[in-house]
Design a protein around this motif. Structure first.
Motif, PDB file in Angstrom:
ATOM      1  N   ASP A  70       8.015  20.063 -60.297  1.00  0.00           N
ATOM      2  CA  ASP A  70       9.293  19.748 -59.666  1.00  0.00           C
ATOM      3  C   ASP A  70       9.009  18.784 -58.517  1.00  0.00           C
ATOM      4  O   ASP A  70       8.256  19.117 -57.598  1.00  0.00           O
ATOM      5  CB  ASP A  70       9.949  21.031 -59.144  1.00  0.00           C
ATOM      6  N   LYS A  71       9.625  17.605 -58.555  1.00  0.00           N
ATOM      7  CA  LYS A  71       9.348  16.593 -57.528  1.00  0.00           C
ATOM      8  C   LYS A  71       9.809  17.024 -56.143  1.00  0.00           C
ATOM      9  O   LYS A  71       9.360  16.456 -55.144  1.00  0.00           O
ATOM     10  CB  LYS A  71      10.009  15.267 -57.923  1.00  0.00           C
ATOM     11  N   LYS A  72      10.683  18.019 -56.076  1.00  0.00           N
ATOM     12  CA  LYS A  72      11.139  18.498 -54.766  1.00  0.00           C
ATOM     13  C   LYS A  72      10.094  19.365 -54.077  1.00  0.00           C
ATOM     14  O   LYS A  72      10.202  19.610 -52.883  1.00  0.00           O
ATOM     15  CB  LYS A  72      12.440  19.285 -54.915  1.00  0.00           C
ATOM     16  N   TRP A  73       9.138  19.883 -54.830  1.00  0.00           N
ATOM     17  CA  TRP A  73       8.129  20.751 -54.235  1.00  0.00           C
ATOM     18  C   TRP A  73       7.306  19.970 -53.224  1.00  0.00           C
ATOM     19  O   TRP A  73       6.810  18.887 -53.511  1.00  0.00           O
ATOM     20  CB  TRP A  73       7.219  21.321 -55.318  1.00  0.00           C
ATOM     21  N   ALA A  74       7.193  20.512 -52.021  1.00  0.00           N
ATOM     22  CA  ALA A  74       6.501  19.802 -50.929  1.00  0.00           C
ATOM     23  C   ALA A  74       5.362  20.623 -50.346  1.00  0.00           C
ATOM     24  O   ALA A  74       5.090  20.575 -49.152  1.00  0.00           O
ATOM     25  CB  ALA A  74       7.503  19.449 -49.835  1.00  0.00           C
ATOM     26  N   GLU A  76       5.127  24.007 -50.323  1.00  0.00           N
ATOM     27  CA  GLU A  76       5.468  25.325 -49.802  1.00  0.00           C
ATOM     28  C   GLU A  76       4.691  26.416 -50.557  1.00  0.00           C
ATOM     29  O   GLU A  76       4.415  26.285 -51.750  1.00  0.00           O
ATOM     30  CB  GLU A  76       6.971  25.596 -49.950  1.00  0.00           C
ATOM     31  N   THR A  98      10.045  27.646 -56.448  1.00  0.00           N
ATOM     32  CA  THR A  98      10.403  26.608 -55.479  1.00  0.00           C
ATOM     33  C   THR A  98      11.301  27.226 -54.411  1.00  0.00           C
ATOM     34  O   THR A  98      12.023  28.195 -54.666  1.00  0.00           O
ATOM     35  CB  THR A  98      11.159  25.439 -56.143  1.00  0.00           C
ATOM     36  N   GLN A 100      13.900  25.956 -53.306  1.00  0.00           N
ATOM     37  CA  GLN A 100      15.297  25.677 -53.630  1.00  0.00           C
ATOM     38  C   GLN A 100      15.949  26.825 -54.414  1.00  0.00           C
ATOM     39  O   GLN A 100      17.165  26.859 -54.564  1.00  0.00           O
ATOM     40  CB  GLN A 100      15.412  24.378 -54.423  1.00  0.00           C
TER      41      GLN A 100
END
Length: 262
Positions: A70-74, A76, A98, A100
């Protein structure tokens, strides 16, 4: 001491019960916890913040607890949680969650997971399920207890599959599947009730008849979902045996977010 093959790499910070077995060339990361009696075969990678219960068996070449696709994963510290007595066959990939969503991907107890199965981020899988070879879950999918996914079934993100449902081979699933319902095809459609599965699990004739009547209410009377829910509520009130199963189907319709397979 856990039975760790000398070629395996187990981080000193990992927490393994003394009865855990780790096969040749497997890699266990620092944030991994593994319960008693679990066997990790050769060439398995278990990483991330992953907690695994008792008496699981991981066959060779699986990737467990890797970061979500998932490209939103930063970065965490999201998690993967696996329960007890699961069989995970070759080349499976289970990712962490995630922030989110729930932040955790879960697999319950007593599941049979065949080769090449993918559980993406934030999936929630119950107990006693069967995933045949190459069944694939996109992110945020929920699968109820005793559900069966046949080979090459693909499930769109955010779909829900109810308890005791059956998804046929090569099915492309883009909507929710109510409990007890058998679906298949591409495009997917409903084909009745998983009667054989219910018989094997000890459901009575009265319970199965109640499920079949509820199925007809949803799928054969031309009702909208709101009309079907009202009709199911009326049926539920008239039953003693089978009322619980009708309630399960009605409540699933309330929780469906992508519409149901028709």
């Amino acid at each position: 001491m856990a039975a760790i093959h000398p070629t395996a790499i187990v981080d000193p910070k990992a927490e393994l019960d003394a009865s855990v077995e780790v096969g040749p060339y497997s890699v266990i990361g620092p944030h991994v916890v593994i319960g008693a009696g679990t066997k990790v075969g050769p060439h398995v990678v278990i990483e991330g913040h992953t907690t695994i219960g008792r008496d699981n068996h991981f066959f060779q070449f699986s990737s467990i607890g890797a970061q979500p696709q998932d490209k939103k994963w930063a970065g965490e510290p999201t998690r993967l949680e696996i329960g007890d007595r699961n069989t995970i066959r070759e080349f499976c990939t289970f990712n962490t969650g995630t922030v989110q969503d729930k932040g955790v991907t879960r697999l319950g107890n007593d599941n049979w997971i065949s080769a090449y199965v993918h559980l993406a981020h934030d999936c929630q899988v119950g107990n006693n399920t069967i995933f045949s070879n190459n069944a694939q879950l996109a992110g945020h999918v929920e699968v109820g207890d005793w559900a069966i996914l046949s080979g090459y079934a693909g499930v769109h993100q955010f779909c829900k599959i109810g308890a005791h449902a059956f998804v046929g081979m090569t099915t492309s699933l883009t909507q929710d599947v109510p409990p007890f319902v058998l679906v298949s095809g591409n495009p997917c459609s409903a084909h009745g009730v998983n009667i054989e599965g219910l018989k094997r699990r000890g459901y009575t004739r009265a319970q199965i008849d109640a499920v079949r009547a509820a199925y007809k209410t949803i799928y054969r009377q031309g009702l909208t979902l709101e009309e079907a829910k009202a009709a199911l509520l009326a049926q539920e009130g008239q039953l003693t045996e089978g009322a619980e199963q009708v309630r399960q189907m009605r409540e699933f319709l309330d929780s469906a977010t992508r519409g149901i397979v028709r």
